[in-house]
Design an enzyme around this catalytic site. Structure first.
Site, PDB file in Angstrom:
ATOM      1  CE1 TYR A 241     -10.514   1.745  -0.015  1.00  0.00           C
ATOM      2  CE2 TYR A 241     -11.341   1.114  -1.681  1.00  0.00           C
ATOM      3  CZ  TYR A 241     -10.916   0.991  -0.689  1.00  0.00           C
ATOM      4  OH  TYR A 241     -11.061  -0.247  -0.326  1.00  0.00           O
TER       5      TYR A 241
ATOM      6  CE  LYS B  67      -7.650  -0.740  -0.773  1.00  0.00           C
ATOM      7  NZ  LYS B  67      -6.754  -0.872   0.153  1.00  0.00           N
TER       8      LYS B  67
END
Length: 254
Positions: A159, A163
């Protein structure tokens, strides 16, 4: 003396697209833009929940319509944008998290997260900007990123990678599209109380860690993000591009 006047946060006459708009931050973004006068196209994968959200907004008097769309399906996404007039504002709130220790991450989970959080974001931005440039629109593109685009997190290697990459992508696109008057930025929330965050917040140890890291001492609410969306979408941020707006309660200042 001529006093300076604050720029308007109104979006009357503007067309906005919000992805991931059926719940959570995406729904909050859609409501914020509609409340400021924009006509909002709410896009999400699930038709039933999307229709419920759009009906609720319409009942409040908002100008809104639904668009069933899986942003990870690039041909469908590009066809959907090509079949509509260009947008003045695009808020991409579609996102995915499959959290696990890095040693346990599967290639399938890695690819799924990157397909939504990075690949879809990249081509949605490109197609939206293409339409803006062709129409001479000085528009705004906003990606809902995360504080995890600036720090690391437990069990969040994939994740965080998606990002962090999104943040770099936005900086480069801001340089490229600035001469056309197109702004592109990220909104970086901390843990916000949404259905997706509840799994983490139900864990007492993780909840304690989160509340310790958020220096304002509380988990975020959807309403905490809505003002930031409106700021980045409107003329209030007319000289802001290629940057991240942190809505993290002081997490990244730690």
């Amino acid at each position: 003396m001529d006093l300076p006047r604050p720029p308007s946060s109104r979006l009357d006459g503007k067309r906005a697209l919000v992805t991931g708009a059926s719940s959570g931050i995406g729904l909050g973004a859609a409501v914020a833009l509609a409340d400021a006068g924009a006509h909002v196209v709410c896009a999400a994968r699930g038709a039933e929940r999307l229709d419920e959200a759009v009906a609720a907004m319409a009942a409040e008097g908002h100008s809104v319509e639904a668009m069933v769309l899986d942003v990870a399906d690039l041909p469908a996404m590009e066809a959907g944008l090509a079949g509509r007039p260009p947008f003045d504002v695009v808020v991409n709130s579609a996102g995915m998290g499959r959290h696990s220790p890095a040693l346990e991450t599967t290639a399938e989970d890695f690819d799924a997260v990157m397909a939504v959080n990075l690949r879809a974001a990249y081509f949605l931005s490109a197609r939206a900007a293409e339409g803006m440039i062709a129409a001479g629109i000085r528009g705004s593109i906003v990606h809902v990123s995360s504080q995890m685009g600036h720090v690391g997190g437990i069990d969040r290697a994939v994740y965080c990678a998606s990002k962090h990459a999104l943040e770099g992508m936005v900086k480069s696109m801001a340089i490229e599209w600035g001469p056309h008057g197109i702004r592109i930025n990220t909104l970086c929330p901390t843990f916000i109380r949404t259905p997706l965050a509840e799994v983490t917040l139900q864990n007492p140890e993780r909840r304690a860690w989160i509340e310790d890291m958020i220096k304002l001492g509380r988990v975020g609410e959807i309403e905490d993000v809505m003002g930031g969306v409106l700021y980045l979408a409107s003329d209030a941020s007319s000289l802001v591009t290629g940057t991240a707006l942190m809505i993290d309660g002081g997490w990244t200042a730690h």
